[in-house]
Scaffold this motif. Structure first.
Motif, PDB file in Angstrom:
ATOM      1  N   ILE A   1       0.839  -1.208   0.000  1.00  0.00           N
ATOM      2  CA  ILE A   1       0.000   0.000   0.000  1.00  0.00           C
ATOM      3  C   ILE A   1       0.872   1.254   0.000  1.00  0.00           C
ATOM      4  CG2 ILE A   1      -1.766   1.268   1.274  1.00  0.00           C
ATOM      5  CD1 ILE A   1      -2.660  -1.516   2.369  1.00  0.00           C
ATOM      6  N   ILE A   2       1.992   1.207   0.715  1.00  0.00           N
ATOM      7  CA  ILE A   2       2.926   2.343   0.704  1.00  0.00           C
ATOM      8  C   ILE A   2       3.419   2.606  -0.716  1.00  0.00           C
ATOM      9  CG2 ILE A   2       5.258   3.044   1.361  1.00  0.00           C
ATOM     10  CD1 ILE A   2       3.371   3.536   3.593  1.00  0.00           C
ATOM     11  N   VAL A   3       3.772   1.531  -1.426  1.00  0.00           N
ATOM     12  CA  VAL A   3       4.204   1.678  -2.825  1.00  0.00           C
ATOM     13  C   VAL A   3       3.082   2.296  -3.661  1.00  0.00           C
ATOM     14  CG1 VAL A   3       4.930   0.449  -4.908  1.00  0.00           C
ATOM     15  CG2 VAL A   3       5.850  -0.231  -2.688  1.00  0.00           C
ATOM     16  N   ALA A   4       1.843   1.813  -3.445  1.00  0.00           N
ATOM     17  CA  ALA A   4       0.701   2.359  -4.179  1.00  0.00           C
ATOM     18  C   ALA A   4       0.473   3.825  -3.835  1.00  0.00           C
ATOM     19  CB  ALA A   4      -0.549   1.541  -3.863  1.00  0.00           C
ATOM     20  N   PHE A   5       0.672   4.185  -2.571  1.00  0.00           N
ATOM     21  CA  PHE A   5       0.509   5.581  -2.146  1.00  0.00           C
ATOM     22  C   PHE A   5       1.523   6.485  -2.828  1.00  0.00           C
ATOM     23  CE2 PHE A   5       1.724   9.044   0.735  1.00  0.00           C
ATOM     24  CZ  PHE A   5       0.497   9.701   0.857  1.00  0.00           C
ATOM     25  N   VAL A   6       2.779   6.065  -2.831  1.00  0.00           N
ATOM     26  CA  VAL A   6       3.829   6.857  -3.492  1.00  0.00           C
ATOM     27  C   VAL A   6       3.513   7.017  -4.979  1.00  0.00           C
ATOM     28  CG1 VAL A   6       6.280   6.895  -4.133  1.00  0.00           C
ATOM     29  CG2 VAL A   6       5.601   6.230  -1.818  1.00  0.00           C
TER      30      VAL A   6
END
Length: 370
Positions: A147-152
């Protein structure tokens, strides 16, 4: 626990981590892509969500059955390869049905892998709540990083990198998950069981009914994410809420396992249904808060189902695990289609009213029959 078992549990947790990371890299942004770029309706979203659960959980019956007799190492490898093919459809698909195929291939991957993993984890005789809780916490940690990757991506690169190029990057952790498979010892043990395979005695039917009903209070993350998105109208802010969700579900997964071991099955399931009720009630008007509470409910339900099944089932564990997954998946398909219809034909809040009703019904069933 012996050294061999610790190695197997660690290997399963490594596998779980990388698969979860890849999954959430894709599925966190997939609803936005389907709505904004492909232009699908909420009924199609429900079909995709429910179809994923149905295919995944239907296949868990067979992979669970096979895991009792055949090479678990080969079954897990086959499951990972289905995930690789799924990423190719996400990367090169053109129409919504291409992405449906990609979703179903990913569902096949999960359906093949999960009962094998659960069977390995449940081979420990004590502290099953803790063992499953740790595994779900590792799964949530992988999800959090995905999710962090998706957020970035949605916050910084959405205008520069198209969705499908981004999807292609998710194949990297899938390949890394293959590393974990090599740590597993390839065991093939054929056992004779005193209870017939088809006997209802090995399935504990009242639990099947309970978890079938609770699926109508857990009808796919896309609905929760899109409800928040409809309120705040920002992709990266919605993904930001999802990051907080993933942190809470990781912590709740670990502590819920210990909690389950301490208070016992019935009280744990009662508390779980009440948290589901609160979360869906809040989703109607306060979706961000409701989604955060839902993280705790979802974590509790995972432990409630699989620790209970792992503790009670003594014969053909893989087959029984697979059957439970299928019942939950079939219910999820019905729940997803119903939620999509209610969203499109009435209003976005209607699916969450359904969730509150299902939660209360499940609570009274536990009070009366458990």
């Amino acid at each position: 626990m012996g050294r061999k078992h610790i190695t197997a549990v660690v290997a399963i947790n490594i596998l779980t981590f990388f698969i979860s990371l890849s999954y959430d890299m894709v599925f966190t942004v997939l609803p936005f892509f389907l709505i904004n770029s492909v232009g699908v309706s909420m009924v199609i979203i429900g079909l995709i969500e429910g179809g994923y659960d149905l295919v995944s959980n239907f296949l868990k019956i067979f992979s669970g059955y096979w895991s009792d007799f055949f090479s678990r190492k080969r079954i897990l490898t086959a499951g990972i390869l289905f995930s690789v093919f799924s990423r190719l459809y996400f990367t090169f698909g053109k129409k919504w049905d291409d992405f449906l195929i990609g979703v179903l291939l990913e569902a096949t991957s999960e359906g093949v892998q999960v009962p094998v993993s659960d069977t390995v984890l449940s081979s420990e005789k004590r502290n099953l709540g803790k063992i499953f809780g740790l595994n779900r916490a590792v799964e949530s940690l992988g999800s959090f990083l995905g999710i962090i990757v998706a957020f970035v991506y949605t916050a910084l690169f959405l205008s520069d990198i198209d969705y499908q190029t981004y999807f292609s990057l998710s194949i990297i952790p899938v390949f890394l998950s293959l590393i974990a498979v090599f740590f597993l010892k390839d065991e093939r043990k054929i056992k004779k069981y005193p209870i017939p395979i088809v006997s209802w005695e090995i399935f504990f039917p009242k639990y099947l009914v309970l978890f079938f009903i609770l699926s109508f209070a857990n009808f796919g993350y896309s609905f929760y994410i899109l409800k928040i998105y409809s309120d705040i109208l920002s992709e990266y802010k919605t993904v930001g809420v999802y990051i907080l969700f993933s942190l809470i579900i990781a912590a709740a997964s670990y502590f819920s396992g210990k909690f389950y071991d301490q208070i016992g099955e019935k009280r744990f399931l009662e508390i779980t249904t009440l948290i589901f009720f609160i979360s869906h009630f809040l989703m109607i008007n306060l979706p961000v808060i409701g989604f955060i509470v839902f993280a705790v409910a979802d974590a509790f339900l995972e432990i409630g189902i699989w620790a209970t099944v792992g503790k009670k089932v003594k014969f053909r564990k893989g087959f029984v695990f697979g059957t439970y997954h299928f019942v939950v998946g079939f219910s999820s398909l019905l729940a997803g289609l119903t939620a999509g219809y209610l969203w499109d034909s009435i209003r976005p809040e209607a699916p969450f009213v359904m969730g509150t009703i299902a939660s209360l019904l499940a609570f009274f069933i536990i009070r009366r029959y458990f």
